[in-house]
Design a protein around this motif. Structure first.
Motif, PDB file in Angstrom:
ATOM      1  N   TYR A  10       0.863  -1.189   0.000  1.00  0.00           N
ATOM      2  CA  TYR A  10       0.000   0.000   0.000  1.00  0.00           C
ATOM      3  C   TYR A  10       0.895   1.233   0.000  1.00  0.00           C
ATOM      4  O   TYR A  10       2.059   1.149   0.373  1.00  0.00           O
ATOM      5  N   GLY A  11       0.303   2.400  -0.378  1.00  0.00           N
ATOM      6  CA  GLY A  11       1.053   3.652  -0.262  1.00  0.00           C
ATOM      7  C   GLY A  11       1.813   4.009  -1.519  1.00  0.00           C
ATOM      8  O   GLY A  11       1.411   3.645  -2.622  1.00  0.00           O
ATOM      9  N   CYS A  12       2.929   4.716  -1.349  1.00  0.00           N
ATOM     10  CA  CYS A  12       3.594   5.361  -2.482  1.00  0.00           C
ATOM     11  C   CYS A  12       4.585   4.443  -3.186  1.00  0.00           C
ATOM     12  O   CYS A  12       4.816   3.310  -2.776  1.00  0.00           O
ATOM     13  N   MET A  14       7.674   4.544  -3.129  1.00  0.00           N
ATOM     14  CA  MET A  14       8.750   4.169  -2.216  1.00  0.00           C
ATOM     15  C   MET A  14       8.435   2.806  -1.589  1.00  0.00           C
ATOM     16  O   MET A  14       9.311   1.963  -1.436  1.00  0.00           O
ATOM     17  N   ASN A  15       7.179   2.618  -1.238  1.00  0.00           N
ATOM     18  CA  ASN A  15       6.771   1.330  -0.672  1.00  0.00           C
ATOM     19  C   ASN A  15       6.826   0.216  -1.715  1.00  0.00           C
ATOM     20  O   ASN A  15       7.180  -0.916  -1.394  1.00  0.00           O
ATOM     21  N   VAL A  16       6.473   0.538  -2.954  1.00  0.00           N
ATOM     22  CA  VAL A  16       6.547  -0.463  -4.020  1.00  0.00           C
ATOM     23  C   VAL A  16       7.997  -0.923  -4.160  1.00  0.00           C
ATOM     24  O   VAL A  16       8.304  -2.119  -4.204  1.00  0.00           O
ATOM     25  N   ASN A  46       2.879  -4.286   3.536  1.00  0.00           N
ATOM     26  CA  ASN A  46       3.685  -3.064   3.564  1.00  0.00           C
ATOM     27  C   ASN A  46       2.732  -1.868   3.567  1.00  0.00           C
ATOM     28  O   ASN A  46       2.033  -1.615   2.590  1.00  0.00           O
ATOM     29  N   THR A  47       2.703  -1.153   4.679  1.00  0.00           N
ATOM     30  CA  THR A  47       1.610  -0.224   4.957  1.00  0.00           C
ATOM     31  C   THR A  47       1.961   1.250   4.759  1.00  0.00           C
ATOM     32  O   THR A  47       3.129   1.628   4.738  1.00  0.00           O
ATOM     33  N   CYS A  48       0.905   2.068   4.692  1.00  0.00           N
ATOM     34  CA  CYS A  48       1.031   3.518   4.537  1.00  0.00           C
ATOM     35  C   CYS A  48       0.250   4.190   5.660  1.00  0.00           C
ATOM     36  O   CYS A  48      -0.745   3.667   6.132  1.00  0.00           O
ATOM     37  N   SER A  49       0.718   5.371   6.060  1.00  0.00           N
ATOM     38  CA  SER A  49       0.138   6.079   7.194  1.00  0.00           C
ATOM     39  C   SER A  49      -0.256   7.495   6.840  1.00  0.00           C
ATOM     40  O   SER A  49      -0.609   8.275   7.708  1.00  0.00           O
ATOM     41  N   VAL A  50      -0.177   7.849   5.569  1.00  0.00           N
ATOM     42  CA  VAL A  50      -0.187   9.269   5.203  1.00  0.00           C
ATOM     43  C   VAL A  50      -1.516   9.953   5.520  1.00  0.00           C
ATOM     44  O   VAL A  50      -1.542  11.124   5.880  1.00  0.00           O
ATOM     45  N   ARG A  51      -2.622   9.209   5.380  1.00  0.00           N
ATOM     46  CA  ARG A  51      -3.934   9.721   5.782  1.00  0.00           C
ATOM     47  C   ARG A  51      -4.627   8.647   6.593  1.00  0.00           C
ATOM     48  O   ARG A  51      -4.314   7.457   6.471  1.00  0.00           O
ATOM     49  N   GLY A  81       6.488  -1.188   7.028  1.00  0.00           N
ATOM     50  CA  GLY A  81       6.182   0.102   6.404  1.00  0.00           C
ATOM     51  C   GLY A  81       5.827   1.185   7.407  1.00  0.00           C
ATOM     52  O   GLY A  81       6.107   1.090   8.595  1.00  0.00           O
ATOM     53  N   CYS A  82       5.169   2.226   6.888  1.00  0.00           N
ATOM     54  CA  CYS A  82       4.991   3.455   7.662  1.00  0.00           C
ATOM     55  C   CYS A  82       4.023   3.304   8.839  1.00  0.00           C
ATOM     56  O   CYS A  82       4.228   3.878   9.898  1.00  0.00           O
ATOM     57  N   MET A  83       2.952   2.523   8.648  1.00  0.00           N
ATOM     58  CA  MET A  83       1.998   2.342   9.748  1.00  0.00           C
ATOM     59  C   MET A  83       2.632   1.473  10.832  1.00  0.00           C
ATOM     60  O   MET A  83       2.411   1.690  12.039  1.00  0.00           O
ATOM     61  N   CYS A 163       2.431  16.493   7.854  1.00  0.00           N
ATOM     62  CA  CYS A 163       2.867  15.225   7.264  1.00  0.00           C
ATOM     63  C   CYS A 163       3.515  14.256   8.251  1.00  0.00           C
ATOM     64  O   CYS A 163       4.363  14.630   9.057  1.00  0.00           O
ATOM     65  N   ILE A 164       3.136  12.996   8.133  1.00  0.00           N
ATOM     66  CA  ILE A 164       3.614  11.956   9.041  1.00  0.00           C
ATOM     67  C   ILE A 164       4.950  11.357   8.577  1.00  0.00           C
ATOM     68  O   ILE A 164       5.672  10.738   9.367  1.00  0.00           O
ATOM     69  N   VAL A 165       5.285  11.561   7.303  1.00  0.00           N
ATOM     70  CA  VAL A 165       6.441  10.856   6.719  1.00  0.00           C
ATOM     71  C   VAL A 165       7.767  11.041   7.481  1.00  0.00           C
ATOM     72  O   VAL A 165       8.477  10.061   7.723  1.00  0.00           O
ATOM     73  N   PRO A 166       8.114  12.271   7.921  1.00  0.00           N
ATOM     74  CA  PRO A 166       9.380  12.400   8.660  1.00  0.00           C
ATOM     75  C   PRO A 166       9.409  11.547   9.935  1.00  0.00           C
ATOM     76  O   PRO A 166      10.480  11.164  10.398  1.00  0.00           O
ATOM     77  N   TYR A 167       8.227  11.239  10.469  1.00  0.00           N
ATOM     78  CA  TYR A 167       8.157  10.423  11.691  1.00  0.00           C
ATOM     79  C   TYR A 167       8.189   8.931  11.379  1.00  0.00           C
ATOM     80  O   TYR A 167       8.576   8.130  12.213  1.00  0.00           O
ATOM     81  N   THR A 168       7.730   8.558  10.178  1.00  0.00           N
ATOM     82  CA  THR A 168       7.699   7.129   9.852  1.00  0.00           C
ATOM     83  C   THR A 168       8.948   6.678   9.106  1.00  0.00           C
ATOM     84  O   THR A 168       9.287   5.500   9.110  1.00  0.00           O
ATOM     85  N   ARG A 169       9.614   7.624   8.462  1.00  0.00           N
ATOM     86  CA  ARG A 169      10.754   7.246   7.622  1.00  0.00           C
ATOM     87  C   ARG A 169      12.078   7.758   8.174  1.00  0.00           C
ATOM     88  O   ARG A 169      13.142   7.441   7.633  1.00  0.00           O
ATOM     89  N   GLY A 170      12.012   8.597   9.192  1.00  0.00           N
ATOM     90  CA  GLY A 170      13.246   9.094   9.810  1.00  0.00           C
ATOM     91  C   GLY A 170      13.956  10.140   8.967  1.00  0.00           C
ATOM     92  O   GLY A 170      13.409  10.636   7.977  1.00  0.00           O
ATOM     93  N   GLY A 199      12.701   9.238  -4.086  1.00  0.00           N
ATOM     94  CA  GLY A 199      12.972   9.841  -2.783  1.00  0.00           C
ATOM     95  C   GLY A 199      11.782  10.686  -2.402  1.00  0.00           C
ATOM     96  O   GLY A 199      11.027  11.116  -3.281  1.00  0.00           O
ATOM     97  N   GLN A 200      11.589  10.923  -1.114  1.00  0.00           N
ATOM     98  CA  GLN A 200      10.486  11.800  -0.691  1.00  0.00           C
ATOM     99  C   GLN A 200      10.746  13.219  -1.160  1.00  0.00           C
ATOM    100  O   GLN A 200       9.841  14.016  -1.328  1.00  0.00           O
ATOM    101  N   ASN A 201      12.009  13.528  -1.313  1.00  0.00           N
ATOM    102  CA  ASN A 201      12.423  14.865  -1.745  1.00  0.00           C
ATOM    103  C   ASN A 201      13.666  14.606  -2.593  1.00  0.00           C
ATOM    104  O   ASN A 201      14.773  14.885  -2.194  1.00  0.00           O
TER     105      ASN A 201
END
Ligand code: SAH
Ligand code: SF4
Ligand code: F3S
Length: 441
Positions: A10-12, A14-16, A46-51, A81-83, A163-170, A199-201
């Protein structure tokens, strides 16, 4: 032997890519990838947490997997993953979850799985700032050796307030450019046709050693020159780091696709500031104008969301007007979902009522459909190079592929197959797809 693994993603993107890395790590440890969830000994999600709804989907998926576990008592279920990172150990309280692993802990998966067979439930959500999974060539499903990913940065330092990503991906880290070039070579040896740098950025990539200082424009040019026969894509770019140097590199390298995904999020300066996006509407529009002037046939896409804290109808109107001004080919659109632990959750009130969020989202989607249709219709009569991805969903006589602008094109197959590059002249267009025919010229 209990060694068949089924991975669900699931998710972006990056997860794929991460799921393929996980498949590769498990493959060298003698696990096999199962293509059917019902045949698996181990199911990894493989999970996503974005929303919030991304997480809701996972909980309901776990309810479904419970029914599989009823039939197969030895089934092992792992959440990654992120969740997994966000919720951590608490996920082990779910009756069917055997292990939990965050995005930096995938090298420990073989251990976590063996421990699950011994009835030990473990959670590994340690961050590892040095982990880039360099040297692990992602494992593709059969017949998918066409499009490859290389995660050149992991993590995010931007801390956009929602955004949750900095907390889930470091924290953000960049892979060594030598490792990236080696991975490019492996993809080449395996006859891949397309490569996406992830990359996220992605455009804040930076790696320095004794010999070189490599930023994103120099990295992508290096990749493009090393793999002249491959299409090169990259995602996601942050507008604050979109330099003229990068635009020039895209413009002068034929095999770097003329497509930029440049999430704007909002068109209102007040909201952009509350979001901590670090650019203004004017900065963003200037970037777009420079891109359009240097690469006239650029494909542009975006992520946009409505209903963030403090968004008035006037702020929202500015988002709509920006969308019209840029004229995106495509956009991913969302409504704001407050994420626990973010700055916005702690310090900004989620004050736009749900029905207003929904109504704004509908207006936004309606507008984008109109813009996409207009942009796609303008392609009628033009000829594009299309990389064939497979059969169209509707008919086995039709194939689909993408233009370098990232637009989906459907066309009669005429003995062509996945991985071929064909020239297609566009005959018709909807807001989501182009329709065309193969041209011999
Ligand atoms: N790194 C990328 C995108 C990461 S998440 C970037 O910076 O652009 C993908 C998209 O999800 C974001 O671009 C944003 O549009 C959306 N998003 C992130 N957090 C969200 C939230 N809390 N609510 C609604 N949408 C969100
Ligand atoms: Fe999230 Fe912002 Fe980082 Fe993108 S740049 S992942 S939106 S914090
Ligand atoms: Fe989701 Fe994590 Fe990607 S939260 S969007 S899977 S980085």
């Amino acid at each position: 032997m209990n060694n068949k693994i089924y991975i669900e993603t699931y998710g972006c993107q990056m997860n794929v890519a991460d799921s393929e890395t996980v498949a590769s790590i498990l493959d060298v440890n003698n696990y096999k990838i199962a293509s059917e969830i019902n045949n698996a000994d181990v199911i990894i999600i493989n999970t996503c947490s974005v929303r919030d709804n991304a997480e809701k989907k996972i909980w309901s998926r776990l309810d479904f997997i419970k029914s599989i576990k009823r039939k197969n008592k030895n089934l092992i279920v792992g959440i990654i993953g992120c969740m997994a990172q966000r919720i951590g150990e608490k996920m082990l309280e779910h009756p069917i979850v055997d292990f939990v692993a965050g995005p930096d802990a995938y090298r420990y998966l073989p251990e976590l799985i063996s421990n699950s067979y011994l009835n030990n439930k473990f959670c590994n959500t340690d961050f590892n700032i040095n982990e880039t999974y360099s040297g692990i060539l992602q494992k593709k499903k059969d017949n998918e050796n066409m499009s490859g990913f290389i995660a050149i940065t992991r993590g995010c330092n931007n801390f956009c307030s929602y955004c949750i990503v900095p907390y889930t991906r470091g924290r953000e880290r960049s892979a060594n450019y030598n490792d990236i070039i080696n991975e490019v070579k492996k993809l080449q040896e395996n006859k891949f046709k397309e490569l996406t740098l992830l990359g996220q950025n992605v455009n804040s990539y930076y790696f320095e050693d004794n010999l070189n200082k490599v930023n994103f424009p120099s990295l992508i040019e290096m990749v493009a020159k090393n793999a002249p026969e491959m299409r090169i894509r990259f995602t996601t770019s942050h507008p604050k780091d979109l330099s003229d140097e990068l635009i020039d590199v895209i413009a002068r390298n034929k095999n770097i696709c003329n497509h930029i995904h440049l999430p704007v999020q909002s068109g209102s300066n007040k909201i952009l500031e509350r979001m901590n996006r670090k650019y203004t509407r004017e900065w963003y529009l200037n970037r777009i104008n420079v891109i359009k002037s240097k690469i006239p046939d650029i494909g542009l896409s975006s992520d946009i969301f409505c209903g963030f804290s403090g968004e008035t109808e006037e702020d929202f109107q500015q988002t709509l007007s920006l969308m019209e001004e840029v004229c995106y080919d495509m956009a991913f659109m969302f409504k704001y979902s407050e994420r626990p632990g973010t700055y916005a959750a702690k310090s900004l009130i989620d004050d736009v009522p749900e029905d207003v969020k929904k109504e704004r989202l509908n207006r936004m989607i309606h507008l984008q459909n109109k813009i996409s249709l207009k942009k796609n219709k303008a392609d009628i009569g033009k000829t594009f190079e299309v990389l064939v991805e497979g059969f169209s969903k509707r008919s086995k006589e039709m194939l689909f592929g993408r233009t370098e602008q990232n637009k989906v094109v459907v066309f009669p197959s005429l003995n062509k197959k996945q991985g071929d590059t064909v020239m297609i002249t566009i005959k018709d267009a909807s807001s989501a797809t182009l329709k065309g025919e193969i041209t011999n010229s």
